[in-house]
Design a protein around this motif. Structure first.
Motif: not given
Length: 297
Positions: A150-151, A154-155, A157, A162, A220
């Motif tokens: 999932e994380a 965050a990378e 961009a 998403w 989110g």
């Protein structure tokens, strides 16, 4: 069922198994151009028979398939399941597979990206009500892999839209483990029955995915579960009665190796779907196990 704004013209589905096939069938019926990737040759043949635009047979975590995708797609859905092999299989499917899709997606013009994760990332117990803000630091090892996957968003961009859909326990046509357990259990069920089963019907998963790829929802994380978590004892007693069988007897001494690693019992928690109901304009067609299993029975 959600009221969709506008489904995208084209969608590619990665890890196109139980959920992905149901999604593909629905999208094709709505006139959407659909592509898919699966590692299973039999599954690929079934998808081609459905009329998909293109079906790629490949290991998701490799980069070899990147050049095989002919079409361009507005939306990506990653609903891969574990490749087996314990924690290593989780990392191969969920983490390396996710990274491979994101590497490919950088060269595309993706409008929305959906990832079906799991409510197993939540470590809470004791009957707690759990929403998307819950602390996941004590998640089990498999849940930690999902959180790492999932994380990766965050990378990324380059992905404005998403969505992580944390799915509760999936059931529906062709997947009704509890029903089979009652039919085959000879009256005795391994383990305990005093913990909540958080469940979601296949049709309601498809509706939630369509709601987010249709646009308009805030990016989110969303829990996708029905409105009515109930204890395993309550669910199985209901199913036994519906089948004309005697009420099940649970045997706490008979636990699987998987359960032993988790302390001998499943956690008792209630997954909240409030955020998804409010932000996605989504309502479960099957608000509890009773409605869902009534159709299956």
């Amino acid at each position: 069922m959600a009221h969709f704004q506008q489904l995208p013209v084209s969608v590619i589905i990665f890890g196109c198994g139980y959920v992905g096939t149901a999604l593909a069938r629905h999208l094709i019926q709505q006139g959407v151009r659909v592509g898919a990737l699966t590692r299973n040759a039999e599954q690929a043949a079934g998808l081609r028979a459905l009329g998909l635009e293109e079906v790629i047979e490949a290991e998701l975590d490799s980069a070899e398939w990147h050049g095989q995708v002919r079409g361009r797609y507005q939306a990506v859905v990653n609903c891969v399941s574990s490749a087996g092999g314990g924690l290593a299989g989780y990392r191969k499917s969920y983490l390396a597979g996710q990274q491979s899709i994101l590497d490919w997606a950088r060269s595309q013009s993706i409008g929305s990206y959906v990832y079906t994760s799991s409510t197993s990332v939540y470590p809470q117990d004791g009957g707690a009500t759990v929403d998307e803000s819950a602390d996941t630091r004590a998640a089990p090892p498999t849940g930690q892999v999902l959180l790492e996957s999932e994380a990766l968003f965050a990378e990324a961009a380059f992905l404005p839209n998403w969505y992580v859909l944390r799915l509760a326990g999936i059931y529906g046509p062709g997947r009704h483990y509890l029903l089979d357990q009652i039919r085959d259990g000879a009256g005795e069920i391994p383990g305990r029955g005093d913990y909540a089963l958080n469940m979601i019907h296949l049709e309601d998963i498809v509706a939630a995915i369509c709601a987010v790829i249709s646009g308009g929802a805030p990016a989110g994380i969303y829990n996708i579960a029905d409105d009515g978590p109930a204890t395993k004892a309550e669910v199985l007693t209901y199913l036994a009665k519906a089948l004309g069988l005697s009420s099940p007897v649970f045997n706490p001494e008979n636990v699987s190796e998987r359960l032993k690693r988790r302390g001998g019992r499943m956690p008792h928690r209630l997954i909240s779907n409030k955020k998804a109901r409010e932000a996605l304009d989504w309502r479960p067609k099957f608000p509890s196990f009773r409605e869902g299993y009534a159709e299956l029975l």
